[in-house]
Design a protein around this motif. Structure first.
Motif, PDB file in Angstrom:
ATOM      1  N   ASN A 157     -33.806  -5.119  16.043  1.00 50.06           N
ATOM      2  CA  ASN A 157     -34.673  -4.180  16.758  1.00 50.06           C
ATOM      3  C   ASN A 157     -34.349  -4.078  18.244  1.00 50.06           C
ATOM      4  O   ASN A 157     -34.621  -3.051  18.877  1.00 50.06           O
ATOM      5  CB  ASN A 157     -36.139  -4.555  16.561  1.00 50.06           C
ATOM      6  CG  ASN A 157     -36.679  -4.047  15.234  1.00 50.06           C
ATOM      7  OD1 ASN A 157     -36.165  -3.076  14.676  1.00 50.06           O
ATOM      8  ND2 ASN A 157     -37.711  -4.696  14.729  1.00 50.06           N
ATOM      9  N   LYS A 158     -33.746  -5.121  18.806  1.00 51.49           N
ATOM     10  CA  LYS A 158     -33.368  -5.087  20.222  1.00 51.49           C
ATOM     11  C   LYS A 158     -32.278  -4.061  20.495  1.00 51.49           C
ATOM     12  O   LYS A 158     -32.164  -3.555  21.617  1.00 51.49           O
ATOM     13  CB  LYS A 158     -32.890  -6.476  20.671  1.00 51.49           C
ATOM     14  CG  LYS A 158     -34.018  -7.462  20.917  1.00 51.49           C
ATOM     15  CD  LYS A 158     -33.470  -8.793  21.407  1.00 51.49           C
ATOM     16  CE  LYS A 158     -34.611  -9.792  21.647  1.00 51.49           C
ATOM     17  NZ  LYS A 158     -34.094 -11.119  22.066  1.00 51.49           N
ATOM     18  N   ILE A 159     -31.481  -3.747  19.483  1.00 50.43           N
ATOM     19  CA  ILE A 159     -30.382  -2.804  19.711  1.00 50.43           C
ATOM     20  C   ILE A 159     -30.608  -1.444  19.043  1.00 50.43           C
ATOM     21  O   ILE A 159     -29.844  -0.513  19.280  1.00 50.43           O
ATOM     22  CB  ILE A 159     -29.024  -3.390  19.269  1.00 50.43           C
ATOM     23  CG1 ILE A 159     -29.077  -3.884  17.821  1.00 50.43           C
ATOM     24  CG2 ILE A 159     -28.622  -4.520  20.188  1.00 50.43           C
ATOM     25  CD1 ILE A 159     -27.756  -4.446  17.328  1.00 50.43           C
ATOM     26  N   LEU A 160     -31.645  -1.334  18.225  1.00 49.10           N
ATOM     27  CA  LEU A 160     -31.977  -0.028  17.654  1.00 49.10           C
ATOM     28  C   LEU A 160     -32.720   0.819  18.690  1.00 49.10           C
ATOM     29  O   LEU A 160     -33.504   0.294  19.483  1.00 49.10           O
ATOM     30  CB  LEU A 160     -32.880  -0.194  16.423  1.00 49.10           C
ATOM     31  CG  LEU A 160     -32.239  -0.706  15.133  1.00 49.10           C
ATOM     32  CD1 LEU A 160     -33.313  -0.924  14.069  1.00 49.10           C
ATOM     33  CD2 LEU A 160     -31.177   0.263  14.623  1.00 49.10           C
ATOM     34  N   LYS A 161     -32.503   2.109  18.672  1.00 50.41           N
ATOM     35  CA  LYS A 161     -33.238   2.992  19.586  1.00 50.41           C
ATOM     36  C   LYS A 161     -34.720   2.999  19.243  1.00 50.41           C
ATOM     37  O   LYS A 161     -35.576   3.038  20.130  1.00 50.41           O
ATOM     38  CB  LYS A 161     -32.663   4.413  19.511  1.00 50.41           C
ATOM     39  CG  LYS A 161     -31.275   4.546  20.097  1.00 50.41           C
ATOM     40  CD  LYS A 161     -30.756   5.974  19.978  1.00 50.41           C
ATOM     41  CE  LYS A 161     -29.347   6.091  20.558  1.00 50.41           C
ATOM     42  NZ  LYS A 161     -28.802   7.466  20.395  1.00 50.41           N
ATOM     43  N   ARG A 213     -21.920  -1.979  12.649  1.00 46.46           N
ATOM     44  CA  ARG A 213     -21.176  -2.490  13.802  1.00 46.46           C
ATOM     45  C   ARG A 213     -21.102  -4.013  13.827  1.00 46.46           C
ATOM     46  O   ARG A 213     -20.139  -4.565  14.370  1.00 46.46           O
ATOM     47  CB  ARG A 213     -21.811  -1.978  15.106  1.00 46.46           C
ATOM     48  CG  ARG A 213     -21.849  -0.465  15.226  1.00 46.46           C
ATOM     49  CD  ARG A 213     -21.897  -0.015  16.671  1.00 46.46           C
ATOM     50  NE  ARG A 213     -23.037  -0.533  17.403  1.00 46.46           N
ATOM     51  CZ  ARG A 213     -24.181   0.131  17.571  1.00 46.46           C
ATOM     52  NH1 ARG A 213     -24.332   1.340  17.042  1.00 46.46           N
ATOM     53  NH2 ARG A 213     -25.174  -0.393  18.270  1.00 46.46           N
ATOM     54  N   THR A 221     -26.269   1.265  12.691  1.00 43.58           N
ATOM     55  CA  THR A 221     -26.133   0.163  13.648  1.00 43.58           C
ATOM     56  C   THR A 221     -25.626  -1.106  12.970  1.00 43.58           C
ATOM     57  O   THR A 221     -24.775  -1.830  13.513  1.00 43.58           O
ATOM     58  CB  THR A 221     -27.481  -0.110  14.343  1.00 43.58           C
ATOM     59  OG1 THR A 221     -27.839   1.038  15.125  1.00 43.58           O
ATOM     60  CG2 THR A 221     -27.410  -1.328  15.245  1.00 43.58           C
ATOM     61  N   GLU A 244     -30.564   5.274  10.264  1.00 42.88           N
ATOM     62  CA  GLU A 244     -30.729   3.899  10.736  1.00 42.88           C
ATOM     63  C   GLU A 244     -31.647   3.107   9.792  1.00 42.88           C
ATOM     64  O   GLU A 244     -32.503   3.679   9.121  1.00 42.88           O
ATOM     65  CB  GLU A 244     -31.332   3.889  12.153  1.00 42.88           C
ATOM     66  CG  GLU A 244     -30.408   4.436  13.229  1.00 42.88           C
ATOM     67  CD  GLU A 244     -29.247   3.491  13.551  1.00 42.88           C
ATOM     68  OE1 GLU A 244     -28.983   2.545  12.770  1.00 42.88           O
ATOM     69  OE2 GLU A 244     -28.588   3.713  14.570  1.00 42.88           O
TER      70      GLU A 244
END
Length: 305
Positions: free
Chosen positions: A178-182, A248, A245, A241
């Motif tokens: 969640n820290k890297i999802l928009k 990656r 993500t 999503e």
């Protein structure tokens, strides 16, 4: 005794495969997984399973069971029902007494068998909501067996779960994602049975043997994720999503460099309970239970997938 590596944060079961889950404070361990988990399945006219992969509206179906159904010694009576609700639909009550009618040639993945038919009212309800002819069936534990893949977990069985009785996921893994999802996503996108916390992101990848409430579990295979995590469980709308993500940093190409990549992404670990077949009572997992790691891998590259 050593300090626990994690604690059980949440417990979930999904009585009707691909419909909404139920959050529990404790759950009974049985030879096929938590009691009531994936006991029912929606099938098409040919008896083939239906899931959110094909019909994401299944995510909108709410499932309720009587509170007493989660007591270890409870057995259903003629007044016991599973209650289903969905937008624009009347409430459906499904008796928990074992139905008598049988549907032959029910299939899911590589398994074929018979199942118990929940009758015309349930069939009409799902057909109306989903827009095509469907039936609701129950796994017939008296006559049918679905064995887990012996390459990963020999001698275990399950009901209408995809592969194995339990899916373990850590809150730390979800937080890291969640820290890297928009737009952060809730845990219901991943449909775990046991959500743990306090162990560090994706550390559950490495758990080969762990204990919860004196019960020994084995992590047997990383969970490759289909399109279901892309489905908003509150609206049934499918996006891109978190799969985009996850490609990656959680793809087979990244995690399993020694294997031929298949384009998979992995979140969570499939597990079995080593103590599920003994006749002892009190085999229960509770929210708050400590998790003790007995054996673990040194890196995700060693994990089965």
């Amino acid at each position: 005794m050593a300090e626990p590596s994690a604690r059980v944060k949440s417990i979930f079961i999904y009585p009707v495969k691909s419909c909404k889950g139920i959050s529990l404070s404790e759950a009974l361990v049985t030879p096929t997984g938590f009691r009531w988990d994936r006991q029912w399945l929606v099938v098409n006219e040919n008896g083939r399973m239906l899931t959110q992969r094909v019909q994401p509206k299944l995510a909108l179906v709410e499932v309720e069971l009587p509170k007493e159904a989660f007591s270890e010694s409870w057995e259903p009576t003629s007044d016991s029902y599973m209650v289903l609700k969905a937008p624009g639909m009347d409430t459906l009550k499904v008796s928990l007494i074992k139905p008598r009618d049988v549907v032959e040639h029910v299939s899911m993945w590589y398994w074929n068998g018979s199942a118990l038919d929940e009758g015309p009212n349930a069939a009409e309800w799902f057909s109306k909501f989903l827009g095509n002819p469907y039936r609701l069936v129950r796994f017939d534990q008296a006559s049918q067996i679905r064995e887990t893949d012996p390459s990963f977990a020999n001698g275990y069985k399950t009901l209408f779960n995809d592969q194995f009785p339990y899916l373990v996921l850590s809150q730390d893994s979800l937080n890291a994602l969640n820290k890297i999802l928009k737009e952060p996503i809730p845990v219901n996108r991943f449909r775990p049975n046991i959500l743990v916390e306090g162990c560090g992101p994706f550390s559950e990848d490495l758990w080969k043997e762990f204990k919860i409430n004196k019960l020994t579990f084995n992590g047997v295979r990383l969970c490759s994720r289909c399109k279901v995590p892309r489905t908003d469980q509150e609206t049934g709308i499918v996006g891109t999503e978190p799969t985009e993500t996850l490609q990656r940093f959680r793809s087979d190409k990244v995690l399993l460099p020694h294997k031929k990549p298949q384009g998979q992404v992995y979140v969570g670990q499939h597990s079995v309970c080593k103590d599920c077949f003994t006749g002892d009572k009190g085999k229960i997992v509770k929210v708050g239970d400590p998790v003790y790691i007995v054996k673990q891998l040194s890196s995700t590259a060693e994990a089965a997938a």
